[in-house]
Design an enzyme around this catalytic site. Sequence first.
Site, PDB file in Angstrom:
ATOM      1  N   ASP A   2       0.960  -1.205   0.086  1.00 27.00           N
ATOM      2  CA  ASP A   2      -0.060   0.267  -0.116  1.00 27.00           C
ATOM      3  C   ASP A   2       0.819   1.322   0.057  1.00 27.00           C
ATOM      4  O   ASP A   2       2.094   1.344   0.559  1.00 27.00           O
ATOM      5  CB  ASP A   2      -1.038   0.031   1.353  1.00 27.00           C
ATOM      6  CG  ASP A   2      -1.945   0.776   1.148  1.00 27.00           C
ATOM      7  OD1 ASP A   2      -2.355   1.546  -0.054  1.00 27.00           O
ATOM      8  OD2 ASP A   2      -2.740   1.131   2.098  1.00 27.00           O
ATOM      9  N   HIS A  19       2.672   3.139  -9.036  1.00 29.87           N
ATOM     10  CA  HIS A  19       2.554   1.518  -9.340  1.00 29.87           C
ATOM     11  C   HIS A  19       3.797   0.995  -9.992  1.00 29.87           C
ATOM     12  O   HIS A  19       4.278   0.068  -9.547  1.00 29.87           O
ATOM     13  CB  HIS A  19       1.228   1.290  -9.815  1.00 29.87           C
ATOM     14  CG  HIS A  19       0.128   1.536  -9.190  1.00 29.87           C
ATOM     15  ND1 HIS A  19      -0.158   0.921  -7.687  1.00 29.87           N
ATOM     16  CD2 HIS A  19      -1.213   2.024  -9.450  1.00 29.87           C
ATOM     17  CE1 HIS A  19      -1.437   1.881  -7.297  1.00 29.87           C
ATOM     18  NE2 HIS A  19      -1.995   2.325  -8.561  1.00 29.87           N
ATOM     19  N   LEU A 113      12.490 -19.448  -4.086  1.00 27.62           N
ATOM     20  CA  LEU A 113      11.533 -18.594  -3.265  1.00 27.62           C
ATOM     21  C   LEU A 113      10.125 -18.950  -4.014  1.00 27.62           C
ATOM     22  O   LEU A 113      10.119 -18.672  -5.326  1.00 27.62           O
ATOM     23  CB  LEU A 113      11.840 -17.051  -3.431  1.00 27.62           C
ATOM     24  CG  LEU A 113      10.754 -16.206  -2.757  1.00 27.62           C
ATOM     25  CD1 LEU A 113      10.691 -16.340  -1.176  1.00 27.62           C
ATOM     26  CD2 LEU A 113      10.791 -14.975  -3.438  1.00 27.62           C
TER      27      LEU A 113
HETATM   28  C1  FPP Z   1      -1.961   0.026  -3.159  1.00 22.90           C
HETATM   29  O1  FPP Z   1      -1.606   1.290  -3.082  1.00 22.90           O
HETATM   30  C2  FPP Z   1      -1.462  -0.784  -4.309  1.00 22.90           C
HETATM   31  C3  FPP Z   1      -2.041  -1.191  -5.366  1.00 22.90           C
HETATM   32  C4  FPP Z   1      -3.426  -1.356  -5.552  1.00 22.90           C
HETATM   33  C5  FPP Z   1      -1.454  -1.958  -6.745  1.00 22.90           C
HETATM   34  C6  FPP Z   1      -0.223  -2.795  -6.048  1.00 22.90           C
HETATM   35  C7  FPP Z   1       0.516  -2.944  -7.370  1.00 22.90           C
HETATM   36  C8  FPP Z   1       2.091  -2.860  -7.426  1.00 22.90           C
HETATM   37  C9  FPP Z   1       3.124  -2.579  -6.439  1.00 22.90           C
HETATM   38  C10 FPP Z   1       2.626  -2.980  -8.772  1.00 22.90           C
HETATM   39  C11 FPP Z   1       3.075  -4.525  -8.684  1.00 22.90           C
HETATM   40  C12 FPP Z   1       1.716  -5.260  -9.548  1.00 22.90           C
HETATM   41  C13 FPP Z   1       1.942  -6.035 -10.409  1.00 22.90           C
HETATM   42  C14 FPP Z   1       1.198  -5.491 -11.509  1.00 22.90           C
HETATM   43  C15 FPP Z   1       2.626  -7.248 -10.393  1.00 22.90           C
HETATM   44  P1  FPP Z   1      -2.669   2.265  -3.575  1.00 22.90           P
HETATM   45  O2  FPP Z   1      -2.795   2.680  -4.871  1.00 22.90           O
HETATM   46  O3  FPP Z   1      -3.868   2.051  -2.544  1.00 22.90           O
HETATM   47  O4  FPP Z   1      -1.923   3.583  -2.676  1.00 22.90           O
HETATM   48  P2  FPP Z   1      -2.411   4.863  -1.886  1.00 22.90           P
HETATM   49  O5  FPP Z   1      -3.218   4.319  -0.430  1.00 22.90           O
HETATM   50  O6  FPP Z   1      -1.541   5.666  -1.551  1.00 22.90           O
HETATM   51  O7  FPP Z   1      -3.442   5.416  -2.627  1.00 22.90           O
END
Ligand code: FPP
Length: 230
Positions: A2, A19, A113
């Site tokens: 997150d 992301h 892993l």
């Molecule tokens: C949550 O942060 C994150 C996500 C919904 C996406 C997580 C994805 C990745 C780290 C990329 C890796 C993924 C793949 C495609 C393999 P948020 O967007 O809710 O952040 P915020 O709370 O700051 O808005």
Amino acid sequence: MDGNGRWATRRLLPRVAGHKVGVDSLRRCVRACAARGIAVLTVFAFSSENWNRPQDEVSGLMDLLAMALAREVPQLVKDGVQLHFVGEREGLSPSVRGGLAQGERATAHNTGLILNVCFNYGGRWDIAQAARRLAAAGTEINEDSLSQAMALGHVPDPDLVIRTGGEQRISNFMLWQSAYSELYFTDTLWPDFDEASLDQAIAAFAGRERRFGKTSAQVAGGEQRRPQAA
Ligand code: FPP
């Protein structure tokens, strides 16, 4: 994982840029876990509820997944990582589904892993789909059969669950499997989560006492046997 959106917004960048950096952070974390002898890493990349995000962010995440697969899988093969995608495939486009299957096939014989990427996943979905499958097969539903029928049935329950980004909730992640997991919450945003952050989480875990319902004395091995009736 997150905090990608806030990481980007603070830099006046579009959320998808966060992301993208999140993928770099994931690559670093996979390597760090492997180097530390961790057997299984499970990450939450896209929840069943994330479809409610703005359309451009959803399609950005789908594109990113396709790009990440094309770019990362050859290195994962070399590094011995066994990749699994965990979640409902039906809602995904045929090209995304094909990419997931191809990534799994390419790494299936690896013995290092295990990396589970939860995508279009929800903990409640997993419990419900496992129960549905057992019921359809006429199999008795109990804790063992449910655990095995889960989409995460190929790995043991997690010892440690880490949530980055400052929120202190589980948000439908590994609901069944985290019954006795240690929970670790950090304000660090996912793109900033590095080797030192991982080591801090592991150190916090090492300081926890895991009792699995027992008393401290039992866990310490000092359990008194109940006096036998004479
Ligand atoms: C949550 O942060 C994150 C996500 C919904 C996406 C997580 C994805 C990745 C780290 C990329 C890796 C993924 C793949 C495609 C393999 P948020 O967007 O809710 O952040 P915020 O709370 O700051 O808005």
